[in-house]
Design an enzyme around this catalytic site. Structure first.
Site, PDB file in Angstrom:
ATOM      1  N   ASN A 142       1.540   4.712   1.036  1.00 22.28           N
ATOM      2  CA  ASN A 142       1.011   5.594   2.082  1.00 22.28           C
ATOM      3  C   ASN A 142       1.310   7.044   1.706  1.00 22.28           C
ATOM      4  O   ASN A 142       2.410   7.355   1.248  1.00 22.28           O
ATOM      5  CB  ASN A 142       1.679   5.276   3.423  1.00 22.28           C
ATOM      6  CG  ASN A 142       1.394   3.861   3.921  1.00 22.28           C
ATOM      7  OD1 ASN A 142       1.243   2.935   3.123  1.00 22.28           O
ATOM      8  ND2 ASN A 142       1.308   3.697   5.220  1.00 22.28           N
TER       9      ASN A 142
ATOM     10  N   GLU B   2      -3.717   4.633   2.987  1.00 25.26           N
ATOM     11  CA  GLU B   2      -2.946   3.543   2.369  1.00 25.26           C
ATOM     12  C   GLU B   2      -3.623   3.080   1.099  1.00 25.26           C
ATOM     13  O   GLU B   2      -4.742   2.589   1.126  1.00 25.26           O
ATOM     14  CB  GLU B   2      -2.889   2.365   3.318  1.00 25.26           C
ATOM     15  CG  GLU B   2      -2.696   2.786   4.748  1.00 25.26           C
ATOM     16  CD  GLU B   2      -2.058   1.697   5.552  1.00 25.26           C
ATOM     17  OE1 GLU B   2      -2.089   0.542   5.112  1.00 25.26           O
ATOM     18  OE2 GLU B   2      -1.518   2.027   6.599  1.00 25.26           O
TER      19      GLU B   2
ATOM     20  N   THR C 194       0.858  -1.192   0.000  1.00 26.87           N
ATOM     21  CA  THR C 194       0.000   0.000   0.000  1.00 26.87           C
ATOM     22  C   THR C 194       0.888   1.233   0.000  1.00 26.87           C
ATOM     23  O   THR C 194       1.766   1.368   0.866  1.00 26.87           O
ATOM     24  CB  THR C 194      -0.911   0.046   1.241  1.00 26.87           C
ATOM     25  OG1 THR C 194      -0.116  -0.064   2.424  1.00 26.87           O
ATOM     26  CG2 THR C 194      -1.958  -1.037   1.208  1.00 26.87           C
TER      27      THR C 194
HETATM   28  C1  LIG Z   1      -8.406  -2.000   0.700  1.00 30.76           C
HETATM   29  C2  LIG Z   1      -7.843  -2.050   2.078  1.00 30.76           C
HETATM   30  C3  LIG Z   1      -8.666  -2.366   3.146  1.00 30.76           C
HETATM   31  C4  LIG Z   1      -8.156  -2.427   4.435  1.00 30.76           C
HETATM   32  N1  LIG Z   1      -8.993  -2.739   5.474  1.00 30.76           N
HETATM   33  C5  LIG Z   1      -8.498  -2.844   6.722  1.00 30.76           C
HETATM   34  C6  LIG Z   1      -9.349  -3.190   7.829  1.00 30.76           C
HETATM   35  O1  LIG Z   1     -10.561  -3.370   7.686  1.00 30.76           O
HETATM   36  N2  LIG Z   1      -8.783  -3.307   9.058  1.00 30.76           N
HETATM   37  C7  LIG Z   1      -7.444  -3.115   9.272  1.00 30.76           C
HETATM   38  O2  LIG Z   1      -6.999  -3.243  10.398  1.00 30.76           O
HETATM   39  N3  LIG Z   1      -6.623  -2.749   8.257  1.00 30.76           N
HETATM   40  C8  LIG Z   1      -7.119  -2.614   6.996  1.00 30.76           C
HETATM   41  N4  LIG Z   1      -6.302  -2.264   5.961  1.00 30.76           N
HETATM   42  C9  LIG Z   1      -4.970  -1.776   6.262  1.00 30.76           C
HETATM   43  C10 LIG Z   1      -3.910  -2.819   6.292  1.00 30.76           C
HETATM   44  O3  LIG Z   1      -3.893  -3.415   7.570  1.00 30.76           O
HETATM   45  C11 LIG Z   1      -2.631  -2.021   6.027  1.00 30.76           C
HETATM   46  O4  LIG Z   1      -2.631  -1.664   4.665  1.00 30.76           O
HETATM   47  C12 LIG Z   1      -1.404  -2.746   6.395  1.00 30.76           C
HETATM   48  O5  LIG Z   1      -1.322  -2.786   7.801  1.00 30.76           O
HETATM   49  C13 LIG Z   1      -0.167  -2.102   5.818  1.00 30.76           C
HETATM   50  O6  LIG Z   1       0.236  -0.990   6.537  1.00 30.76           O
HETATM   51  P1  LIG Z   1       1.589  -0.234   6.201  1.00 30.76           P
HETATM   52  O7  LIG Z   1       1.394   0.535   4.945  1.00 30.76           O
HETATM   53  O8  LIG Z   1       1.813   0.699   7.364  1.00 30.76           O
HETATM   54  O9  LIG Z   1       2.677  -1.251   6.060  1.00 30.76           O
HETATM   55  C14 LIG Z   1      -6.784  -2.176   4.659  1.00 30.76           C
HETATM   56  C15 LIG Z   1      -5.956  -1.851   3.577  1.00 30.76           C
HETATM   57  C16 LIG Z   1      -6.472  -1.793   2.293  1.00 30.76           C
HETATM   58  C17 LIG Z   1      -5.560  -1.452   1.151  1.00 30.76           C
HETATM   59  N1  LIG Z   2       0.447  -2.088  -6.326  1.00 31.23           N
HETATM   60  C1  LIG Z   2       1.034  -1.282  -5.444  1.00 31.23           C
HETATM   61  N2  LIG Z   2       0.299  -0.382  -4.747  1.00 31.23           N
HETATM   62  C2  LIG Z   2       0.896   0.431  -3.856  1.00 31.23           C
HETATM   63  N3  LIG Z   2       2.212   0.445  -3.586  1.00 31.23           N
HETATM   64  C3  LIG Z   2       3.006  -0.425  -4.250  1.00 31.23           C
HETATM   65  C4  LIG Z   2       2.447  -1.314  -5.213  1.00 31.23           C
HETATM   66  N4  LIG Z   2       3.452  -2.049  -5.725  1.00 31.23           N
HETATM   67  C5  LIG Z   2       4.574  -1.652  -5.129  1.00 31.23           C
HETATM   68  N5  LIG Z   2       4.340  -0.658  -4.238  1.00 31.23           N
HETATM   69  C6  LIG Z   2       5.409  -0.046  -3.418  1.00 31.23           C
HETATM   70  O1  LIG Z   2       5.335  -0.642  -2.141  1.00 31.23           O
HETATM   71  C7  LIG Z   2       5.287   0.360  -1.126  1.00 31.23           C
HETATM   72  C8  LIG Z   2       4.378  -0.028   0.002  1.00 31.23           C
HETATM   73  O2  LIG Z   2       4.682  -1.237   0.602  1.00 31.23           O
HETATM   74  P1  LIG Z   2       4.263  -1.457   2.124  1.00 31.23           P
HETATM   75  O3  LIG Z   2       4.696  -2.840   2.466  1.00 31.23           O
HETATM   76  O4  LIG Z   2       2.850  -1.064   2.333  1.00 31.23           O
HETATM   77  O5  LIG Z   2       5.254  -0.479   2.870  1.00 31.23           O
HETATM   78  P2  LIG Z   2       4.974   0.826   3.761  1.00 31.23           P
HETATM   79  O6  LIG Z   2       4.607   0.306   5.102  1.00 31.23           O
HETATM   80  O7  LIG Z   2       6.264   1.575   3.748  1.00 31.23           O
HETATM   81  O8  LIG Z   2       3.846   1.577   3.127  1.00 31.23           O
HETATM   82  C9  LIG Z   2       4.752   1.599  -1.802  1.00 31.23           C
HETATM   83  O9  LIG Z   2       5.194   2.771  -1.156  1.00 31.23           O
HETATM   84  C10 LIG Z   2       5.296   1.466  -3.211  1.00 31.23           C
HETATM   85  O10 LIG Z   2       6.592   2.032  -3.285  1.00 31.23           O
HETATM   86 MG   LIG Z   3       1.852   0.835   2.959  1.00 24.87          MG
END
Ligand SMILES: Cc1cc2nc3c(=O)[nH]c(=O)nc-3n(C[C@H](O)[C@H](O)[C@H](O)COP(=O)(O)O)c2cc1C
Ligand SMILES: Nc1ncnc2c1ncn2[C@@H]1O[C@H](COP(=O)(O)OP(=O)(O)O)[C@@H](O)[C@H]1O
Ligand SMILES: [Mg+2]
Length: 229
Positions: free
Chosen positions: A46, A127, A44
């Site tokens: 961010n 995210e 995701t």
């Molecule tokens: C479409 C989508 C739906 C999500 N829904 C939830 C949810 O219902 N509950 C939750 O705890 N996290 C939810 N998440 C968040 C994920 O837990 C989160 O993307 C993950 O912890 C990655 O976090 P990071 O970017 O800090 O690594 C969702 C993420 C996405 C992309």
């Molecule tokens: N399909 C995708 N959607 C979003 N981010 C992606 C995708 N493919 C690769 N990435 C890369 O992965 C990173 C996110 O990975 P993630 O594990 O969520 O790390 P973080 O916790 O740092 O957000 C993004 O910042 C981007 O550089």
């Molecule tokens: Mg992320």
């Protein structure tokens, strides 16, 4: 906890986005907790959530769908190489290159805005999971999904046009249950965006209103000051 009932296949009215949508968010892609890829296999991107309460005081936490563009001066998306594990994009990691004449590619996206109740975050995050083009087969339509993965694009300016609300965020009994619900979110987002009144935010079908054209231009437009971190 997530209610134990079947999910709707689409979200939002067929006629097109309804107020408060579309909602515009922008920002540089920043580091999160690193869980998306590592724990979930769902990267995701961010973006900062700092000015969200000021700009959109009534915005509820939850899962949304929309359209995303990445600054083509920093990241060029190239479609067509679907066999590659790295996806099909080429990145310019250091100095920004001359703007791609094709401009920014518009891609479907699904996102969460909130506190990730499963992880009990104390700060709100935005995210965004970027999905493959609507013309590609969906990698998440199957029980053993392969979520879309591109080369990293941290620091790249991102524009997001939110078009609809899918559901609230939930806590889950397991990480697998969270992954399965996000898989369904990807399918709901895709089916929602495949409807004519939404697809025309991504692809020009000759029937877009002036406002839709303005929104699409906003998406693809990156000013030189928008790439800051
Ligand atoms: C479409 C989508 C739906 C999500 N829904 C939830 C949810 O219902 N509950 C939750 O705890 N996290 C939810 N998440 C968040 C994920 O837990 C989160 O993307 C993950 O912890 C990655 O976090 P990071 O970017 O800090 O690594 C969702 C993420 C996405 C992309
Ligand atoms: N399909 C995708 N959607 C979003 N981010 C992606 C995708 N493919 C690769 N990435 C890369 O992965 C990173 C996110 O990975 P993630 O594990 O969520 O790390 P973080 O916790 O740092 O957000 C993004 O910042 C981007 O550089
Ligand atoms: Mg992320």
């Amino acid at each position: 906890m997530r209610p134990d009932k079947p999910r709707d296949p689409v979200a939002g009215p067929d006629a097109g986005p309804e107020a408060p949508f579309p909602i515009r968010l922008s920002g540089p892609v920043i580091k999160g907790f690193g869980r998306g890829s590592k724990d979930l296999g769902i990267p995701t991107a961010n973006i900062p959530a700092d000015d969200l309460s000021e700009k959109f005081p009534d915005l509820q936490t939850g899962v949304y769908y929309g359209v995303v563009a990445l600054d083509p001066k920093k990241f060029v998306y190239e479609n067509g190489d679907t066999d590659s594990d790295l996806g099909s994009a080429k990145q310019f990691p250091t100095s920004p290159q001359k703007e791609n004449s094709a401009g920014a590619v518009l891609l479907p996206a699904v996102l969460s805005i909130g506190y990730n109740p499963y992880y009990k975050n104390t700060v709100r995050s935005v995210e965004i999971h970027i999905m493959p083009p609507l013309t590609d087969p969906s990698p998440t339509a199957v029980a053993q999904p392969k979520f879309n993965r591109l080369p990293d694009f941290y620091g790249t300016a991102l524009n997001l046009l939110m078009l609809g609300y899918i559901r609230p965020e939930y806590d889950y009994v397991s990480v697998d249950a969270l992954i399965e619900d996000i898989r369904i979110d990807c399918e709901v987002a895709r089916q929602s965006l495949l409807r004519d009144a939404y697809r025309r935010y991504i692809v020009d079908d000759g029937q877009a209103s002036e406002q839709v054209q303005v929104d699409r231009e906003w998406l693809a437009n990156f000013h030189s000051d928008s790439a800051r971190i």
